[in-house]
Design an enzyme around this catalytic site. Structure first.
Site, PDB file in Angstrom:
ATOM      1  N   LYS A  36      14.760  26.200  65.287  1.00 19.99           N
ATOM      2  CA  LYS A  36      16.224  26.176  65.273  1.00 19.99           C
ATOM      3  C   LYS A  36      16.752  25.467  64.030  1.00 19.99           C
ATOM      4  CE  LYS A  36      20.409  26.613  66.915  1.00 19.99           C
ATOM      5  NZ  LYS A  36      20.996  27.949  66.675  1.00 19.99           N
ATOM      6  N   ASN A  43       8.228  14.043  62.395  1.00 22.30           N
ATOM      7  CA  ASN A  43       8.819  15.320  61.996  1.00 22.30           C
ATOM      8  C   ASN A  43       9.027  15.237  60.491  1.00 22.30           C
ATOM      9  OD1 ASN A  43      10.271  17.677  61.687  1.00 22.30           O
ATOM     10  ND2 ASN A  43      12.160  16.862  62.578  1.00 22.30           N
ATOM     11  N   GLY A  44       8.558  16.242  59.762  1.00 21.90           N
ATOM     12  CA  GLY A  44       8.700  16.221  58.304  1.00 21.90           C
ATOM     13  C   GLY A  44       7.354  16.519  57.666  1.00 21.90           C
ATOM     14  N   LYS A  60      19.706  39.179  62.918  1.00 23.81           N
ATOM     15  CA  LYS A  60      19.638  38.945  64.375  1.00 23.81           C
ATOM     16  C   LYS A  60      18.536  39.795  64.983  1.00 23.81           C
ATOM     17  CE  LYS A  60      21.321  36.075  65.023  1.00 23.81           C
ATOM     18  NZ  LYS A  60      22.041  35.275  64.070  1.00 23.81           N
ATOM     19  N   TRP A  76       5.584  21.754  65.491  1.00 27.15           N
ATOM     20  CA  TRP A  76       5.690  23.051  64.823  1.00 27.15           C
ATOM     21  C   TRP A  76       4.746  22.940  63.628  1.00 27.15           C
ATOM     22  CZ3 TRP A  76       7.284  25.299  60.175  1.00 27.15           C
ATOM     23  CH2 TRP A  76       7.683  26.637  60.243  1.00 27.15           C
ATOM     24  N   GLU A  89      14.903  38.725  63.850  1.00 28.80           N
ATOM     25  CA  GLU A  89      14.380  37.429  64.298  1.00 28.80           C
ATOM     26  C   GLU A  89      14.030  37.412  65.777  1.00 28.80           C
ATOM     27  OE1 GLU A  89      16.814  33.883  63.711  1.00 28.80           O
ATOM     28  OE2 GLU A  89      18.633  35.037  63.939  1.00 28.80           O
ATOM     29  N   HIS A 108      20.185  54.496  45.437  1.00 32.89           N
ATOM     30  CA  HIS A 108      19.444  53.926  44.304  1.00 32.89           C
ATOM     31  C   HIS A 108      18.025  53.538  44.703  1.00 32.89           C
ATOM     32  CE1 HIS A 108      23.035  54.071  41.865  1.00 32.89           C
ATOM     33  NE2 HIS A 108      23.694  53.609  42.915  1.00 32.89           N
ATOM     34  N   ARG A 133      13.864  24.021  69.504  1.00 35.68           N
ATOM     35  CA  ARG A 133      13.638  23.793  68.080  1.00 35.68           C
ATOM     36  C   ARG A 133      12.444  24.596  67.555  1.00 35.68           C
ATOM     37  NH1 ARG A 133      16.131  19.016  66.232  1.00 35.68           N
ATOM     38  NH2 ARG A 133      14.509  18.686  64.686  1.00 35.68           N
ATOM     39  N   GLU A 136      23.961  40.190  58.729  1.00 36.72           N
ATOM     40  CA  GLU A 136      23.802  39.340  59.911  1.00 36.72           C
ATOM     41  C   GLU A 136      23.209  40.139  61.082  1.00 36.72           C
ATOM     42  OE1 GLU A 136      23.638  36.374  60.399  1.00 36.72           O
ATOM     43  OE2 GLU A 136      24.063  35.993  62.503  1.00 36.72           O
ATOM     44  N   CYS A 139       9.625  20.235  64.535  1.00 31.50           N
ATOM     45  CA  CYS A 139       9.113  19.316  65.560  1.00 31.50           C
ATOM     46  C   CYS A 139      10.246  18.598  66.298  1.00 31.50           C
ATOM     47  CB  CYS A 139       8.238  18.261  64.917  1.00 31.50           C
ATOM     48  SG  CYS A 139       6.928  18.939  63.908  1.00 31.50           S
TER      49      CYS A 139
HETATM   50  O1  M6R Z   1      21.602  24.932  60.851  1.00 29.36           O
HETATM   51  P1  M6R Z   1      21.874  25.865  59.702  1.00 29.36           P
HETATM   52  O2  M6R Z   1      23.109  26.650  59.864  1.00 29.36           O
HETATM   53  O3  M6R Z   1      21.797  25.163  58.375  1.00 29.36           O
HETATM   54  O4  M6R Z   1      20.653  26.889  59.745  1.00 29.36           O
HETATM   55  C1  M6R Z   1      20.500  27.873  58.776  1.00 29.36           C
HETATM   56  C2  M6R Z   1      19.503  28.920  59.211  1.00 29.36           C
HETATM   57  O5  M6R Z   1      18.249  28.340  59.426  1.00 29.36           O
HETATM   58  C3  M6R Z   1      19.937  29.650  60.488  1.00 29.36           C
HETATM   59  O6  M6R Z   1      21.194  30.237  60.350  1.00 29.36           O
HETATM   60  C4  M6R Z   1      18.923  30.741  60.869  1.00 29.36           C
HETATM   61  O7  M6R Z   1      18.939  31.757  59.913  1.00 29.36           O
HETATM   62  C5  M6R Z   1      19.203  31.263  62.270  1.00 29.36           C
HETATM   63  N1  M6R Z   1      17.981  31.334  63.018  1.00 29.36           N
HETATM   64  C6  M6R Z   1      19.806  32.603  62.297  1.00 29.36           C
HETATM   65  O8  M6R Z   1      20.023  33.069  63.589  1.00 29.36           O
END
Ligand code: M6R
Length: 611
Positions: free
Chosen positions: A606, A102-103, A487, A76, A490, A506, A27, A483, A2
């Site tokens: 985010k 938020n929370g 990417k 959110w 997501e 395996h 966010r 990674e 949020c």
């Molecule tokens: O702000 P942070 O680096 O702690 O966030 C960690 C993950 O939430 C963040 O890296 C997430 O996996 C990204 N969306 C990846 O692109």
């Protein structure tokens, strides 16, 4: 998660709040709302499911909801589906108090039951509505008294913005384990989840700590401790970020802009910390004797930051000859971790607010570990609670999928590895000098990789319709595969997995069939031949293979794979900085061709500020 913004000043609040919410869109959210007060119209609340544009159209860009004080929110969903009624702000039954949150209020069910037994009627399924209703329940003409009673009663994590129609010359803010930042202006004040929401108006900020309550007026901000309301003197900080850094600057997406900014972000993070050929980390207070004493380095992070940790393990173990354990922050808390006063905990986070990482940091500290964090957002919770902080100077990162923050986190890992190796005397002078020299050439090599983006766009156009993609690699290449795979999934929603190439046999190789795309990372030269064997295995089962290797191996790799992407040769430990860029570009172009909402992928936020 949020987004919250609150404004009190002389101008109309609604357009300012909408602009602030637009800057927090990254966010992640599913509905949005505003609460604005004016003496003529009283407290008005407008909420709408969907994009911010829907809300903005309803209130005619803010013109139809008058008043110079108000709160805005992008939700959110956690408790209750995305809907108009579940959107924030929430108001109590008498419509006197509006709340944005938020929370998660963990004991909301008990409080709701209690209030219902007193005749309070709830309209939403949210946990947040209990805060608004409880405030009205306790309110007897003194809103601060009601706030302290509510904070005493609620459990969980919260950043709260509160507007009471009976005292419209103030906003109230409170926080526990969720980010909230206060903006101090001349004749106005702001509260927000993130500084980008009000950077256009002021760069002077205060960070609200857990257990503090702030009263914002046009004249200024006063912070009090909870529960005794003792005034707290807050230090003001100046934020250096440029407003333009949080804008698209001509790019179609923030992600594209941030990918292209990586050489600069890398330079900004590394170059000032290299003086006369040596890594100088003046921020660090870790001595050689302390480093000799530690028996383990624990790396704690989530998502892409965790993937940086995976790369770091290879580099730190090689250069420091100390055991390094990498763990997901969400697991760390619950695995009875072996942390002692001889453990150095390296906490990695772009936002500095990821709740799992923050909770893990606190647990590691409680167990006696020393915390060194790598953080992008200055003044964030993780930065403030660490023993030492090394900032990444990536600037604001807006796209949900991290790119430049990842690259700068890697950059800080190189610096730490070199500095610690020097202190521990585990690196020879020649290798040290070679690594430093190569580190300084990396930004221009990154630029060369970026210049090759049309080729990557072409490969994306060939493969964007695949529904399952595998990434394979060995050693550091495996960490980059993780990674690359994250990417891709997501932002393009393609199912994808990353495998250590030697593990394929395996089990996973059973999934390879004609037409399956395998992205084979083979930049780790000592393991090149082994990786080629793995490629032959998947090719003989019909896979299409997109290879990635260094220029010096490009021609030979081309003989085995369908297409090859090359990056400039560099020191093997620094290759991740070059290898990751084609992975980011590939994910970006695939998502673009599939018509995905690249900067705001579905279901993602985010900054993950709830567990
Ligand atoms: O702000 P942070 O680096 O702690 O966030 C960690 C993950 O939430 C963040 O890296 C997430 O996996 C990204 N969306 C990846 O692109």
């Amino acid at each position: 998660m949020c987004g919250i913004v609150g404004f009190i000043g002389a101008e109309e609040a609604a357009p300012i709040l909408l602009d602030g919410l637009a800057r927090l869109e990254y966010r992640g959210y599913d509905s949005a709302g505003l609460a604005v007060y004016s003496p003529e119209d009283g407290l008005k609340v407008v909420k709408a499911k969907g994009r911010l544009r829907v809300l903005s159209d309803i209130v005619e860009g803010g013109k139809s909801i008058r008043g110079a004080v108000g709160l805005g929110h992008t939700r959110w969903a956690t408790h209750g589906e995305p809907s108009d009624v579940n959107a924030h702000p929430h108001v109590g039954m008498s419509g006197r108090v509006a709340v944005v949150h938020n929370g998660i209020i963990e004991n909301f069910a008990q409080i709701k039951e209690f209030l219902e037994s007193k005749g309070v009627r709830f309209v939403s399924q949210t946990d947040t509505e209990v805060v608004a209703q409880l405030l009205e329940y306790y309110y007897r003409g003194d809103i601060m008294e009601a706030v302290t009673k509510v904070l005493h009663r609620i459990e969980g994590a919260y950043a709260l913005g509160i507007l009471c129609a009976d005292c419209p010359d103030q906003l109230i803010a409170a926080r526990k384990d969720s980010p909230l930042i206060l903006g101090c202006g001349d004749g106005f004040s702001f509260l927000a989840s993130d500084v980008t929401a009000f950077l256009k108006y002021t760069r002077e900020v205060c960070y609200l700590e857990d257990g503090e309550i702030a009263v914002l007026t046009r004249e200024g901000i006063q912070v009090y401790s909870h529960p005794y309301l003792q005034p707290v003197e807050k230090e003001r900080h100046h934020v250096d970020w440029e407003v333009s850094a949080a804008e698209k600057g001509g790019y179609e997406h923030f992600m594209a802009k941030e990918i292209m900014e990586q050489p600069k972000a890398f330079r900004d993070t590394v170059f000032p910390r290299i003086q006369n050929g040596r890594v100088a980390l003046e921020e660090l207070r870790l001595s050689a004797s302390y480093l000799r004493e530690i028996d383990k380095i624990y790396i704690i992070a989530c998502g892409s930051s965790y993937h940086v940790g995976m790369v770091a393990k290879y580099i730190l173990e090689k250069l420091l000859r100390k055991p390094v354990e990498v763990t997901l922050a969400s697991e760390f808390r619950y695995c009875d971790p072996l942390v002692t006063h001889r453990t150095l905990c390296l906490v990695i986070s772009q936002s500095g607010e990821t709740i799992d990482t923050l909770a893990a940091l606190r647990e590691a500290k409680r167990l006696g570990g020393r915390i060194l964090s790598i953080v992008n957002v200055v003044g964030s919770s993780i930065a403030r609670e660490s023993d030492d902080v090394l900032y990444t100077w990536a600037g604001p990162e807006i796209a949900v999928a991290t790119t430049k923050a990842y690259s700068t986190q890697l950059a800080v890992i190189y610096l730490i590895a070199l500095r610690f190796a020097e202190l521990l005397d585990t690196i020879g002078a020649v290798e040290y000098a070679a690594l430093v020299e190569e580190l300084l050439t990396l930004p221009s090599k990154m630029e060369r990789v970026l210049e090759n983006r049309e080729a990557i766009q072409y490969y994306a156009s060939i493969y964007f319709n695949h529904e399952s993609i595998f990434f394979i690699g060995r050693n550091i290449d495996y960490a980059i595969g993780l990674e690359g795979s994250l990417k891709l999934k997501e932002i393009s929603y393609i199912h994808s997995e990353a495998y250590a190439a030697g593990e394929l046999k395996h089990g996973t190789i059973s999934l390879i069939q004609p037409g399956t795309l395998v992205v084979a990372l083979a930049s780790c030269v000592p393991l090149f031949d082994k990786l080629v064997s793995n490629v032959v295995e998947v090719k003989s089962r019909g896979a299409d293979v997109l290879g990635l290797t260094v220029e010096s191996r490009g021609e030979i790799f081309q003989k085995t794979v369908d297409h090859v992407i090359t990056v400039p040769d560099t020191h093997p430990m620094l290759l991740p900085s070059l290898d990751v860029i084609p992975m980011q570009l590939f994910a970006y172009y695939v998502a673009l061709m599939r018509g995905c909402d690249i900067d705001k992928p579905r279901n993602l936020a985010k900054s993950v500020t709830v567990e």
